[in-house]
Design an enzyme around this catalytic site. Structure first.
Site, PDB file in Angstrom:
ATOM      1  N   ASN A  78      28.101  -0.888  17.180  1.00  0.00           N
ATOM      2  CA  ASN A  78      28.108   0.578  17.209  1.00  0.00           C
ATOM      3  C   ASN A  78      28.767   1.068  18.491  1.00  0.00           C
ATOM      4  O   ASN A  78      28.667   0.439  19.541  1.00  0.00           O
ATOM      5  CB  ASN A  78      26.684   1.138  17.056  1.00  0.00           C
ATOM      6  CG  ASN A  78      26.002   1.369  18.394  1.00  0.00           C
ATOM      7  OD1 ASN A  78      26.231   2.384  19.057  1.00  0.00           O
ATOM      8  ND2 ASN A  78      25.170   0.413  18.807  1.00  0.00           N
TER       9      ASN A  78
ATOM     10  N   PHE B 273      25.497   7.984  22.318  1.00  0.00           N
ATOM     11  CA  PHE B 273      24.361   8.890  22.564  1.00  0.00           C
ATOM     12  C   PHE B 273      24.484  10.187  21.768  1.00  0.00           C
ATOM     13  O   PHE B 273      24.238  11.289  22.286  1.00  0.00           O
ATOM     14  CB  PHE B 273      24.233   9.222  24.052  1.00  0.00           C
ATOM     15  CG  PHE B 273      23.704   8.111  24.927  1.00  0.00           C
ATOM     16  CD1 PHE B 273      23.199   6.934  24.403  1.00  0.00           C
ATOM     17  CD2 PHE B 273      23.713   8.257  26.310  1.00  0.00           C
ATOM     18  CE1 PHE B 273      22.722   5.918  25.224  1.00  0.00           C
ATOM     19  CE2 PHE B 273      23.230   7.261  27.153  1.00  0.00           C
ATOM     20  CZ  PHE B 273      22.743   6.083  26.611  1.00  0.00           C
TER      21      PHE B 273
ATOM     22  N   SER C 251      23.627   1.176  27.927  1.00  0.00           N
ATOM     23  CA  SER C 251      24.487   1.347  26.752  1.00  0.00           C
ATOM     24  C   SER C 251      25.942   1.149  27.162  1.00  0.00           C
ATOM     25  O   SER C 251      26.391   1.685  28.182  1.00  0.00           O
ATOM     26  CB  SER C 251      24.318   2.743  26.158  1.00  0.00           C
ATOM     27  OG  SER C 251      25.314   2.965  25.171  1.00  0.00           O
TER      28      SER C 251
ATOM     29  N   ASN D 144      28.434   2.381  25.508  1.00  0.00           N
ATOM     30  CA  ASN D 144      29.226   3.368  24.777  1.00  0.00           C
ATOM     31  C   ASN D 144      29.385   4.710  25.489  1.00  0.00           C
ATOM     32  O   ASN D 144      30.001   5.623  24.961  1.00  0.00           O
ATOM     33  CB  ASN D 144      28.619   3.582  23.384  1.00  0.00           C
ATOM     34  CG  ASN D 144      28.631   2.302  22.578  1.00  0.00           C
ATOM     35  OD1 ASN D 144      29.617   1.578  22.570  1.00  0.00           O
ATOM     36  ND2 ASN D 144      27.528   2.012  21.911  1.00  0.00           N
ATOM     37  N   THR D 145      28.802   4.846  26.677  1.00  0.00           N
ATOM     38  CA  THR D 145      29.054   5.995  27.540  1.00  0.00           C
ATOM     39  C   THR D 145      29.800   5.466  28.758  1.00  0.00           C
ATOM     40  O   THR D 145      29.230   4.679  29.525  1.00  0.00           O
ATOM     41  CB  THR D 145      27.744   6.675  27.967  1.00  0.00           C
ATOM     42  OG1 THR D 145      27.092   7.215  26.813  1.00  0.00           O
ATOM     43  CG2 THR D 145      28.007   7.801  28.954  1.00  0.00           C
TER      44      THR D 145
ATOM     45  N   LYS E  94      15.748  -0.315  30.914  1.00  0.00           N
ATOM     46  CA  LYS E  94      16.407  -1.135  29.894  1.00  0.00           C
ATOM     47  C   LYS E  94      17.718  -1.689  30.433  1.00  0.00           C
ATOM     48  O   LYS E  94      18.599  -0.935  30.853  1.00  0.00           O
ATOM     49  CB  LYS E  94      16.668  -0.301  28.636  1.00  0.00           C
ATOM     50  CG  LYS E  94      17.222  -1.102  27.465  1.00  0.00           C
ATOM     51  CD  LYS E  94      17.169  -0.299  26.190  1.00  0.00           C
ATOM     52  CE  LYS E  94      17.571  -1.131  24.987  1.00  0.00           C
ATOM     53  NZ  LYS E  94      17.351  -0.410  23.727  1.00  0.00           N
TER      54      LYS E  94
ATOM     55  N   ASN F 138      19.742  -4.508  25.833  1.00  0.00           N
ATOM     56  CA  ASN F 138      20.563  -3.611  25.010  1.00  0.00           C
ATOM     57  C   ASN F 138      21.586  -4.435  24.230  1.00  0.00           C
ATOM     58  O   ASN F 138      21.500  -5.662  24.175  1.00  0.00           O
ATOM     59  CB  ASN F 138      21.241  -2.579  25.917  1.00  0.00           C
ATOM     60  CG  ASN F 138      21.414  -1.228  25.245  1.00  0.00           C
ATOM     61  OD1 ASN F 138      21.823  -1.146  24.096  1.00  0.00           O
ATOM     62  ND2 ASN F 138      21.104  -0.161  25.969  1.00  0.00           N
TER      63      ASN F 138
END
Length: 356
Positions: free
Chosen positions: A110, A114, A171, A173-174, A209, A238
């Site tokens: 993915n 967010f 994450s 993805n940011t 995390k 993660n």
């Protein structure tokens, strides 16, 4: 009721992954899900972070991003639910398509970024929160000029409704978010977050995390910063950017965080290393690649006091929850124990010694 959250498993796996997720959440809102009627075996219960967990199996964040169905998830048999990731303001996330599924690898990639309705929308829903443990996962906005302030905002806004907080700095993805895992940046972040938490009337436990892609040599200092700042627990881990061993070449080329079966060994090795670094004194949440009863037991033996599922449910459906509970009870009985404590970390040395 068979199938993932009331819909047929085959149907959901035939749909676009993000569409399947939306249908699963909607089915829960409509009450179309397998309800748990019997109480959990008391041997699965634990008191951690001054919270009473009826069983150690949690729904990981990312499924219920906007706190729409925590009551229903608890009703399915989870011992706790973590909603989010929540940012101060709503954001749409990255462009579509952004979720990819591989049946051959039993994995998902993915790059959602967010996407969520923002803290205020979730706060309104959680004011009617159910009995049970509902954690809140907080993150920073993609275009925020002060990302640390975004985490502080999450603590201040959501403190009245969070059973616990998870600070998501991992994450992929940011852009730039994982830079907050660098020791100096992490120390500054946790100092401000802990100050905000200290000002709350009640002080929900605070977890951090981590990404599974932290270098071995960096992990001791990162864990040391977390411990020094008084965090109550660590979530390991993660999603990963690593693509080692994937069978589906087209899938492997997609950008984003990889979850599911291929993550299991990497995340579990890291879990065991964190368990050793904390000398088993800090509760750990084991996440990554749990898609069977056997992998759940292995996470506990590597050092996890609590577990979280998500991608495994995509492929196995909600019956996985019951299978894990039965396997944990069997492991307790084989150990001639009365609860999970003797199982936690008993194979950490072995897992930590594995090659990356």
């Amino acid at each position: 009721m068979n199938g993932l959250f009331g819909f047929g498993q085959t149907l959901l796996l035939a749909l676009d992954p993000e569409r399947a997720h939306d249908l699963a959440v909607k089915s829960l809102e409509l009450g179309l899900y397998p309800h748990t009627t019997e109480p959990d075996d008391k041997r699965l219960a634990q008191r951690i972070f001054d919270l009473d967990f009826p069983n150690p199996i949690g729904m990981a964040p990312g499924f219920d991003k906007n706190a729409r169905v925590p009551r229903e998830l608890l009703g399915m048999g989870f011992g706790f639910v973590e909603v989010g990731t929540l940012t101060p303001r709503p954001q749409s996330g990255n462009p579509l398509p952004r979720v990819f599924r591989s049946m051959s690898d039993r994995a998902v990639i993915n790059r959602l970024g967010f996407n969520n309705d923002g803290q205020e929308a979730a706060l309104a829903r959680l004011k009617q929160r159910p009995a049970g443990i509902v954690g809140v996962n907080i993150g920073a906005g993609r275009d925020s000029p002060d990302r640390v302030a975004d985490y502080v905002s999450g603590i201040e806004r959501m403190g009245a409704v969070a059973s616990y907080f998870t600070v998501n700095i991992s994450s992929p993805n940011t852009p730039g978010l994982r830079d907050l895992q660098a020791p100096a940046a992490l120390d500054a972040l946790l100092q401000r977050v802990q100050a905000a938490r200290g000002a709350l009337p009640s002080k929900p436990p605070l977890l951090v995390k981590l990404a599974p892609d932290l270098a071995d040599d960096d992990l001791p200092e990162v864990v040391g910063v977390i411990v020094a700042n008084g965090a109550d627990g660590i979530v390991v881990s993660n999603t990963t950017l690593v693509r080692d061993g994937l069978k589906d070449a087209a899938f492997a080329r997609e950008a984003g965080g990889l979850s599911g079966r291929p993550l299991f060994a990497r995340a579990t090795r890291m879990l065991a290393r964190v368990y050793k670094l904390t000398q088993g004194k800090l509760p750990l949440v084991g996440v990554g690649g749990i898609d069977s009863a056997e992998t759940a037991v292995a996470k506990v033996e590597a050092g996890a006091s609590l577990l979280q599922l998500y991608t495994g449910l995509v492929f196995e459906g909600p019956a996985l929850i019951g299978r894990i509970k039965r396997a944990l009870i069997s492991a307790i009985e084989r150990a001639d124990a009365t609860d999970l404590k003797p199982l936690i970390g008993r194979r950490a040395e072995e897992w930590a010694a594995r090659s990356a």
